[in-house]
Enzyme design. Structure first.
Site, PDB file in Angstrom:
ATOM      1  CD  GLU A 124      -3.179  -1.122   1.998  1.00  0.00           C
ATOM      2  OE1 GLU A 124      -3.241  -0.233   2.855  1.00  0.00           O
ATOM      3  OE2 GLU A 124      -4.045  -2.003   1.869  1.00  0.00           O
ATOM      4  CD  GLU A 143      -3.316  -6.080   3.179  1.00  0.00           C
ATOM      5  OE1 GLU A 143      -4.220  -5.398   3.707  1.00  0.00           O
ATOM      6  OE2 GLU A 143      -2.100  -5.818   3.285  1.00  0.00           O
TER       7      GLU A 143
HETATM    8  O1  AHR Z   1      -5.044  -5.971   7.160  1.00  0.00           O
HETATM    9  C1  AHR Z   1      -4.967  -4.811   7.890  1.00  0.00           C
HETATM   10  C2  AHR Z   1      -4.338  -3.660   7.117  1.00  0.00           C
HETATM   11  O2  AHR Z   1      -5.136  -3.308   6.042  1.00  0.00           O
HETATM   12  C3  AHR Z   1      -2.997  -3.930   6.493  1.00  0.00           C
HETATM   13  O3  AHR Z   1      -1.959  -3.782   7.399  1.00  0.00           O
HETATM   14  C4  AHR Z   1      -2.925  -2.899   5.422  1.00  0.00           C
HETATM   15  O4  AHR Z   1      -2.111  -3.279   4.350  1.00  0.00           O
HETATM   16  C5  AHR Z   1      -4.371  -2.706   5.029  1.00  0.00           C
HETATM   17  O5  AHR Z   1      -4.701  -1.375   4.912  1.00  0.00           O
END
Ligand code: AHR
Length: 523
Positions: free
Chosen positions: A199, A327
């Site tokens: 990110e 994610e």
């Molecule tokens: O999964 C929790 C958080 O969500 C992670 O650390 C981040 O990459 C995302 O914004």
């Protein structure tokens, strides 16, 4: 009199004809092309994400060698056994946002000499670095899963990241291999998957797409292949709907005079199922409207993948670069009385639906989607497993991973689905959702989801290309939309046998129960 009788007869025949026409047009129809199967569904779609966050690593996985909780070199035996059962193919680590404040050298060498740091992203708690590189690699080896390491581009350096690659994967003759040997590991590990930041538009450094495109090139260039270890490097994506970011990165990683092959192999997409970030809602206490909204939100994954893939196709029509959804999952309010920064949430039948729907979407896009990592494995967000000291429970999401494991590395089958809708307050989403694949032994596995909360749906399924002779199935459902497992009642939501699918002339007749996930195996 005679004319009236003839008219009556004619009318009867017309209605019989009309009825038979209606019968031939079922509302819900699935055609599976069992003779397709060009692309494999990568097993890596069933990947995990485990961050140094809350009780995810510490307590959830790592308890230390001296813990009364049964462990192997500090790693919980119960959690490893449960994860092995669902055949998890990989684990992404150490973050997430944590990755960009993690300096890997803090987590090697004698545990008592490792520095203590503050985990500034997740509650300011003390991170004692007792779970570091060697412990993570041990976890992967115990699980039989591949490591996916997320490097620090936000607060790290090119040298730091390239040294980490060298430490893990070079056999000898390098300063880092010598250091690794000093720390007790003679042989290098195989670490293929390497994320170049996380990110980077946000917690990974607040960069612009153009800046990150250059940075990722610089980092990537100095991450070397040692011996037979060929790196699969993954570039950080932008916000879920930032197609311009994708355009910028893809442009960088492709060239009119040829592809910069070997420098970047994957491109990351993060998408959480959240309907309103300012009011995420309870994981367990929700209305049917919220059930609908969550499912309507999660199918946005389809649109996101389609649109990002379209940009990627422009620069990489041969689909050499994978879209890596590293994610994904639900994100609700934390459970009452728990640390808000620890992201601990319960997991209901609604989460199971979300998982199943997303897997069906990933399968449909398996030509481009080469990996996905649900957030997160234990005790964090949409977890597979929840722990309470020595106790452990399996969540409905875990059971979806269990049901769907038959698709790992199987040949994806094309299908056409006609489905009725599930309507709520004037909005609608498809009630049924499906994907199918052919396993190596020739059996066909069909996964079906009925998101309708109270309607059983009859589905006619034609299987083209084979003559089905046997069908058996498993189902995940529960009495309530918010049914979930607790430490007192760990089996409220569990897999049972499914017997509402039968062979028909052209394939199968299936009665899909409301709010259920079914996986059928057809031979
Ligand atoms: O999964 C929790 C958080 O969500 C992670 O650390 C981040 O990459 C995302 O914004």
């Amino acid at each position: 009199m005679k004319t009236a009788a003839i008219t009556l007869l004619a009318l009867c025949m017309i209605s019989i004809f009309a009825f038979s026409q209606t019968k031939q047009e079922p509302k819900n129809k699935l055609i599976i092309h069992a003779d397709s199967g060009e692309t494999a569904i990568s097993r890596h779609i069933y990947g995990q994400f485990s961050e140094h966050l809350g009780r995810g690593i510490y307590e959830g996985i790592w308890v230390g060698e001296n813990s009364p909780i049964p462990n192997t070199r500090g790693i919980r035996n119960d959690v490893v056994a449960a994860l092995k059962k669902i055949k998890i193919p990989n684990v992404r680590w150490p973050g997430g946002c944590f990755a960009d404040e993690y300096h890997w050298m803090d987590g090697i060498g004698p545990a008592e000499q490792r520095p203590k740091i503050m985990n500034t992203n997740w509650g300011g708690v003390t991170e004692d670095n007792s779970f570091g590189t060697h412990e993570f690699m041990d976890l992967c080896e115990q699980l039989g899963a591949e490591p996916v390491i997320c490097g620090n581009i936000g607060s790290g350096t090119v040298k730091e990241m390239s040294d980490w690659v060298q430490y893990l994967t070079s056999a000898g003759n390098t300063p880092m291999a010598e250091l690794r040997k000093k720390n007790g590991r003679e042989k290098p590990w195989t670490v293929k998957f390497w994320a170049v930041g996380n990110e980077t538009w946000g917690c990974g450094g607040i960069m612009s797409a153009a800046h990150y495109a250059d940075e990722s090139a610089r980092y990537s260039f100095f991450l070397k292949n040692y011996g037979g270890n060929t790196l699969y490097k993954i570039a950080s994506g932008g916000l879920p709907e930032d197609y311009n970011w994708t355009e910028t990165i893809m442009k960088k990683w492709s060239k009119a005079d040829g592809w910069l092959q070997g420098y970047m192999s994957g491109y990351s997409l993060h998408f959480y199922t959240v309907t309103d970030w300012s009011k995420k809602g309870s994981a367990t206490n929700f209305t049917e409207n919220e059930w609908f909204a969550t499912l309507a939100k999660t199918i946005q994954m389809e649109e996101l993948i389609t649109k990002h893939a379209a940009v990627m196709d422009k620069y990489d029509p041969e689909k050499r670069m994978g879209l890596i959804v590293d994610e994904w999952g639900t994100w609700f309010d934390v459970e009452a009385g728990t640390n808000p920064s620890f992201l601990y949430q319960q997991n209901t039948l609604r989460d199971a639906m979300v998982a199943a729907v997303n897997f069906n979407i990933f399968h449909q896009h398996c030509e481009r989607v080469k990996m996905a990592n649900i957030a997160q494995t234990v005790n964090v967000l949409q977890a597979m497993i929840l722990t309470d000291k020595e106790k452990m429970i399996l969540t409905p999401t875990y059971h979806v991973f269990d049901l769907y494991k038959v698709h790992q590395d199987a040949a994806f089958l094309l299908s056409d689905l006609k489905t009725e809708d599930y309507e709520r307050d004037g909005k609608k989403i498809p009630a049924l959702n499906v994907s199918s694949s052919k396993a190596q032994d020739g059996s066909i596995n069909i996964s079906l989801v009925n998101v309708h909360p109270d309607k059983n749906i009859m589905l006619e399924c034609e299987v083209r290309g084979i003559k089905a002779t046997r069908v058996f199935g498993k189902i995940l459902t529960a009495p309530k939309l918010n049914s979930h497992n607790t430490f007192d009642q760990p089996d409220k939501v569990k897999i049972t046998d499914f017997n509402k699918a039968s062979l028909s002339k052209n394939g199968l007749q299936i009665e899909m129960p409301a709010k259920s996930v079914v996986v059928l195996s057809v031979k």
